[in-house]
Write an enzyme that holds these catalytic residues in place. Structure first.
Site, PDB file in Angstrom:
ATOM      1  N   LYS A  23       0.622  22.158  66.023  1.00  0.00           N
ATOM      2  CA  LYS A  23       0.589  21.681  64.628  1.00  0.00           C
ATOM      3  C   LYS A  23       1.661  20.619  64.417  1.00  0.00           C
ATOM      4  O   LYS A  23       1.405  19.554  63.854  1.00  0.00           O
ATOM      5  CB  LYS A  23       0.850  22.843  63.682  1.00  0.00           C
ATOM      6  CG  LYS A  23       1.242  22.450  62.255  1.00  0.00           C
ATOM      7  CD  LYS A  23       1.479  23.626  61.339  1.00  0.00           C
ATOM      8  CE  LYS A  23       2.868  24.141  61.323  1.00  0.00           C
ATOM      9  NZ  LYS A  23       3.837  23.382  60.524  1.00  0.00           N
ATOM     10  N   ASN A  24       2.883  20.900  64.908  1.00  0.00           N
ATOM     11  CA  ASN A  24       4.004  20.011  64.605  1.00  0.00           C
ATOM     12  C   ASN A  24       4.033  18.753  65.459  1.00  0.00           C
ATOM     13  O   ASN A  24       4.910  17.911  65.274  1.00  0.00           O
ATOM     14  CB  ASN A  24       5.320  20.781  64.716  1.00  0.00           C
ATOM     15  CG  ASN A  24       5.424  21.824  63.606  1.00  0.00           C
ATOM     16  OD1 ASN A  24       4.625  21.821  62.667  1.00  0.00           O
ATOM     17  ND2 ASN A  24       6.365  22.731  63.737  1.00  0.00           N
ATOM     18  N   CYS A 117       7.200  25.481  53.022  1.00  0.00           N
ATOM     19  CA  CYS A 117       7.632  26.878  53.127  1.00  0.00           C
ATOM     20  C   CYS A 117       8.927  27.100  52.350  1.00  0.00           C
ATOM     21  O   CYS A 117       9.777  26.226  52.280  1.00  0.00           O
ATOM     22  CB  CYS A 117       7.912  27.198  54.587  1.00  0.00           C
ATOM     23  SG  CYS A 117       6.407  27.326  55.520  1.00  0.00           S
ATOM     24  N   ARG A 122      15.085  21.629  51.366  1.00  0.00           N
ATOM     25  CA  ARG A 122      14.606  20.678  52.387  1.00  0.00           C
ATOM     26  C   ARG A 122      15.016  19.268  51.964  1.00  0.00           C
ATOM     27  O   ARG A 122      14.208  18.476  51.533  1.00  0.00           O
ATOM     28  CB  ARG A 122      13.090  20.798  52.546  1.00  0.00           C
ATOM     29  CG  ARG A 122      12.583  22.216  52.750  1.00  0.00           C
ATOM     30  CD  ARG A 122      13.014  22.860  54.047  1.00  0.00           C
ATOM     31  NE  ARG A 122      12.359  22.302  55.201  1.00  0.00           N
ATOM     32  CZ  ARG A 122      11.166  22.728  55.640  1.00  0.00           C
ATOM     33  NH1 ARG A 122      10.529  23.625  54.977  1.00  0.00           N
ATOM     34  NH2 ARG A 122      10.630  22.201  56.707  1.00  0.00           N
ATOM     35  N   ASP A 306      11.668  28.372  64.594  1.00  0.00           N
ATOM     36  CA  ASP A 306      10.301  28.824  64.282  1.00  0.00           C
ATOM     37  C   ASP A 306       9.905  30.076  65.047  1.00  0.00           C
ATOM     38  O   ASP A 306       8.841  30.639  64.812  1.00  0.00           O
ATOM     39  CB  ASP A 306       9.288  27.708  64.578  1.00  0.00           C
ATOM     40  CG  ASP A 306       9.417  26.573  63.587  1.00  0.00           C
ATOM     41  OD1 ASP A 306       8.819  25.519  63.815  1.00  0.00           O
ATOM     42  OD2 ASP A 306      10.144  26.738  62.588  1.00  0.00           O
ATOM     43  N   ARG A 398      -1.671  28.307  57.702  1.00  0.00           N
ATOM     44  CA  ARG A 398      -1.180  26.922  57.776  1.00  0.00           C
ATOM     45  C   ARG A 398      -0.881  26.520  59.210  1.00  0.00           C
ATOM     46  O   ARG A 398      -0.954  25.353  59.573  1.00  0.00           O
ATOM     47  CB  ARG A 398       0.106  26.767  56.950  1.00  0.00           C
ATOM     48  CG  ARG A 398      -0.086  26.876  55.471  1.00  0.00           C
ATOM     49  CD  ARG A 398       1.189  26.628  54.719  1.00  0.00           C
ATOM     50  NE  ARG A 398       1.815  25.372  55.153  1.00  0.00           N
ATOM     51  CZ  ARG A 398       2.980  24.942  54.679  1.00  0.00           C
ATOM     52  NH1 ARG A 398       3.614  25.664  53.790  1.00  0.00           N
ATOM     53  NH2 ARG A 398       3.503  23.805  55.106  1.00  0.00           N
TER      54      ARG A 398
HETATM   55  C1  EPZ Z   1      10.210  20.585  61.372  1.00  0.00           C
HETATM   56  O1  EPZ Z   1      10.557  20.654  59.999  1.00  0.00           O
HETATM   57  C2  EPZ Z   1       9.076  21.570  61.556  1.00  0.00           C
HETATM   58  N1  EPZ Z   1       7.948  21.198  60.704  1.00  0.00           N
HETATM   59  C3  EPZ Z   1       9.541  22.978  61.171  1.00  0.00           C
HETATM   60  O2  EPZ Z   1       8.470  23.879  61.455  1.00  0.00           O
HETATM   61  C4  EPZ Z   1      10.747  23.353  62.048  1.00  0.00           C
HETATM   62  O3  EPZ Z   1      11.230  24.620  61.629  1.00  0.00           O
HETATM   63  C5  EPZ Z   1      11.848  22.299  61.882  1.00  0.00           C
HETATM   64  O4  EPZ Z   1      11.323  20.985  62.205  1.00  0.00           O
HETATM   65  C6  EPZ Z   1      13.042  22.574  62.795  1.00  0.00           C
HETATM   66  O5  EPZ Z   1      12.627  22.604  64.118  1.00  0.00           O
HETATM   67  C7  EPZ Z   1       7.095  20.235  61.134  1.00  0.00           C
HETATM   68  O6  EPZ Z   1       7.277  19.643  62.178  1.00  0.00           O
HETATM   69  C8  EPZ Z   1       5.922  19.946  60.231  1.00  0.00           C
HETATM   70  P1  EPZ Z   1      14.344  19.409  60.073  1.00  0.00           P
HETATM   71  P2  EPZ Z   1      11.585  19.573  59.381  1.00  0.00           P
HETATM   72  O7  EPZ Z   1      14.317  18.129  59.326  1.00  0.00           O
HETATM   73  O8  EPZ Z   1      11.384  18.267  60.000  1.00  0.00           O
HETATM   74  C9  EPZ Z   1      18.073  19.866  57.191  1.00  0.00           C
HETATM   75  C10 EPZ Z   1       6.860  25.493  60.992  1.00  0.00           C
HETATM   76  O9  EPZ Z   1       6.932  26.712  60.774  1.00  0.00           O
HETATM   77  N2  EPZ Z   1      17.800  18.482  56.780  1.00  0.00           N
HETATM   78  O10 EPZ Z   1      14.631  19.400  61.520  1.00  0.00           O
HETATM   79  O11 EPZ Z   1      11.503  19.666  57.903  1.00  0.00           O
HETATM   80  C11 EPZ Z   1      16.975  20.829  56.708  1.00  0.00           C
HETATM   81  O12 EPZ Z   1      17.231  21.221  55.381  1.00  0.00           O
HETATM   82  C12 EPZ Z   1       7.853  24.553  60.346  1.00  0.00           C
HETATM   83  O13 EPZ Z   1       6.000  24.951  61.742  1.00  0.00           O
HETATM   84  C13 EPZ Z   1      18.716  17.847  55.927  1.00  0.00           C
HETATM   85  O14 EPZ Z   1      19.712  18.422  55.539  1.00  0.00           O
HETATM   86  O15 EPZ Z   1      12.971  20.192  59.850  1.00  0.00           O
HETATM   87  C14 EPZ Z   1      17.090  21.965  57.678  1.00  0.00           C
HETATM   88  O16 EPZ Z   1      18.111  22.830  57.261  1.00  0.00           O
HETATM   89  C15 EPZ Z   1       8.858  25.291  59.468  1.00  0.00           C
HETATM   90  N3  EPZ Z   1      18.450  16.574  55.539  1.00  0.00           N
HETATM   91  C16 EPZ Z   1      17.497  21.274  58.986  1.00  0.00           C
HETATM   92  O17 EPZ Z   1      17.995  19.987  58.616  1.00  0.00           O
HETATM   93  C17 EPZ Z   1      17.333  15.898  55.960  1.00  0.00           C
HETATM   94  O18 EPZ Z   1      17.157  14.718  55.583  1.00  0.00           O
HETATM   95  C18 EPZ Z   1      16.347  21.092  59.961  1.00  0.00           C
HETATM   96  O19 EPZ Z   1      15.345  20.383  59.298  1.00  0.00           O
HETATM   97  C19 EPZ Z   1      16.431  16.561  56.827  1.00  0.00           C
HETATM   98  C20 EPZ Z   1      16.689  17.854  57.225  1.00  0.00           C
END
Ligand code: EPZ
Length: 422
Positions: A23-24, A117, A122, A306, A398
């Site tokens: 998915k990701n 989620c 986020r 995840d 999802r």
């Molecule tokens: C991706 O989300 C995945 N989703 C998530 O999978 C996964 O948990 C996550 O990466 C971490 O591996 C998809 O790919 C669609 P991040 P993403 O930006 O990109 C903080 C699932 O179950 N952050 O790496 O949103 C954020 O708040 C989903 O398939 C900032 O602070 O994750 C979080 O605490 C859930 N500022 C951390 O970084 C930003 O601008 C990681 O977020 C961006 C992120």
């Protein structure tokens, strides 16, 4: 009416299953299709609601989208922001990947702040900071992200945290920016590698993917291609943990040795044997009690956040006291309260959960609050005595293609039931 899962524990898993495309990885690959007006095909797309929502979003923006089985073809000749993007973006976080693609394509984009989620706030600061470095004016106001830039110019971007989504958005922008971009301290997940490879297949010039520094030399135009994502490592990991917890003998086609190795340090119990070859992973286990373990989630290549709820489920009946620390999201322990309804002993202190293994769990009425938490509830329900009813199936759908079907094909007693909305 709504769907719930009804599950009764006590059965080992037997058989083999093939894991669908990740998915990701599929979501950013679909977003990448906006960067060209030629046809882009993405293979092995799972039948899950996040992919449906993304294809619906692309269609509403004016792209031609056709689904033929697991192949989705997109031809984004004329793309405009959809009027009702707000409604769709509110339902899924992955619409954020459109931010980078639309900015690169049209020079301006307004995307409603995404939903997604409930696993913690986020923010988007890393995305917007990177886009500003590429020359965009980026701002958030009244629940909307607004970015504008006539011509993106390559730059060095040091990311304060290796955000997966921000790395993907910035890759999509840098691919067609003028000059060279270096993403420093970027994400290293396999999904990043998949997107880099896709951009290169479309004529892009990306290198260093999988490391903490990716270099992109922008090109004027990208062309169509056929893109193939890897199998979903989180779905594969979920099934590997299911066998470790419930016992049995299962081959997971599409799972890799890397998927197995990332989990073995936590769930190897005395009688568990696992092997991996090019086709998949075989796990044999008599479902005896696992030893307690310590785990800490972190960006790739460390333990994937995840996988945390599913690993949490494995700790509930482990022999001894386990500790799981969640460092990626601030609020990803909603499943703990649900597990306590089953008789689990859990103490939450900040980002650490201490789990005192119990001899048995009892079936209960459970409610999933997010995608991976829902998968964790399914595993725990199948390890419990008696029947559990799991609400929130829409979250599980999802990211898992019929998780209940997959598990029941392997012998688990779990089925989808339509019930009245209460
Ligand atoms: C991706 O989300 C995945 N989703 C998530 O999978 C996964 O948990 C996550 O990466 C971490 O591996 C998809 O790919 C669609 P991040 P993403 O930006 O990109 C903080 C699932 O179950 N952050 O790496 O949103 C954020 O708040 C989903 O398939 C900032 O602070 O994750 C979080 O605490 C859930 N500022 C951390 O970084 C930003 O601008 C990681 O977020 C961006 C992120």
């Amino acid at each position: 009416m709504k769907d719930i899962f009804v599950a009764t524990g006590g059965r080992p898993l037997k058989g083999s299953i093939r894991v669908h495309g990740a998915k990701n990885a599929v979501l950013p690959l679909l977003a990448a299709s906006i960067l060209t007006d030629e046809a882009v095909a993405v293979d092995d797309c799972p039948f899950i609601s996040d992919v449906d929502a993304m294809t619906c979003l692309l269609t509403r923006m004016g792209a031609q989208v056709e689904r033929m089985g697991r192949r989705i073809c997109v031809r984004a000749k004329d793309v405009m922001p959809a009027e009702d993007m707000k409604e769709l973006c509110g339902a899924m976080r992955s619409s954020m990947f459109l931010l980078g693609a639309l900015l690169a394509r049209q020079g301006e984009v307004r995307v409603p702040l995404p939903g997604g989620c409930k696993i913690g706030d986020r923010p988007l600061d890393i995305h917007l900071d990177g886009m500003a470095k590429l020359g965009a004016e980026a701002s958030v106001s009244a629940g909307e992200v607004h970015c504008r830039c006539s011509r993106l110019k390559g730059a060095d971007i040091v990311m304060r945290y290796p955000s997966v989504g921000a790395t993907e958005n910035l890759l999509l922008c840098a691919a067609v920016a003028e000059g060279r971009t270096r993403l420093i301290n970027c994400a290293r997940e396999p999904e990043i590698i998949a997107l880099a490879r896709a951009l290169n297949a479309m004529g892009g010039r990306v290198r260093g993917e999988g490391s903490s520094v990716i270099t992109v030399d922008g090109v004027d135009k990208l062309h169509g291609a056929t893109l193939v994502p890897d199998p979903d490592r989180i779905v594969a990991g979920t099934l590997i943990l299911a066998v470790a917890l419930l016992g049995g003998d299962v081959t997971v086609f599409g799972a890799s040795k890397r998927d197995l190795d990332s989990l073995l340090p936590y769930v190897c119990s005395p009688d568990m044997r696992a092997s991996a070859d090019g086709a998949g992973v075989r796990v044999v286990c008599d479902g005896g009690r696992m030893r307690a373990f310590e785990a800490c989630t972190a960006p790739y290549p460390l333990l994937a956040t995840d996988m945390q709820p599913q690993l949490f489920a494995c700790a509930l009946k482990a022999r001894g006291v386990s500790r799981i620390t969640e460092t990626v999201f601030r609020n990803r322990f909603a499943h703990a309260r649900q597990f306590e309804k089953m008789g689990a002993k859990i103490y939450l202190t900040g980002s650490t959960a201490t789990i005192v293994g119990v001899d048995a769990l009892r079936g209960a009425a459970l409610k999933a609050d997010d995608l991976r938490g829902g998968a964790g509830l399914c595993l725990a329900a199948l390890a419990a005595e008696g029947e559990s009813r799991i609400e929130g199936v829409e979250y599980i759908d999802r990211g898992y293609e019929g998780l209940e079907e997959t598990l029941s094909l392997l012998g688990a007693d779990i089925r989808r039931v339509r019930v009245d909305e209460k």
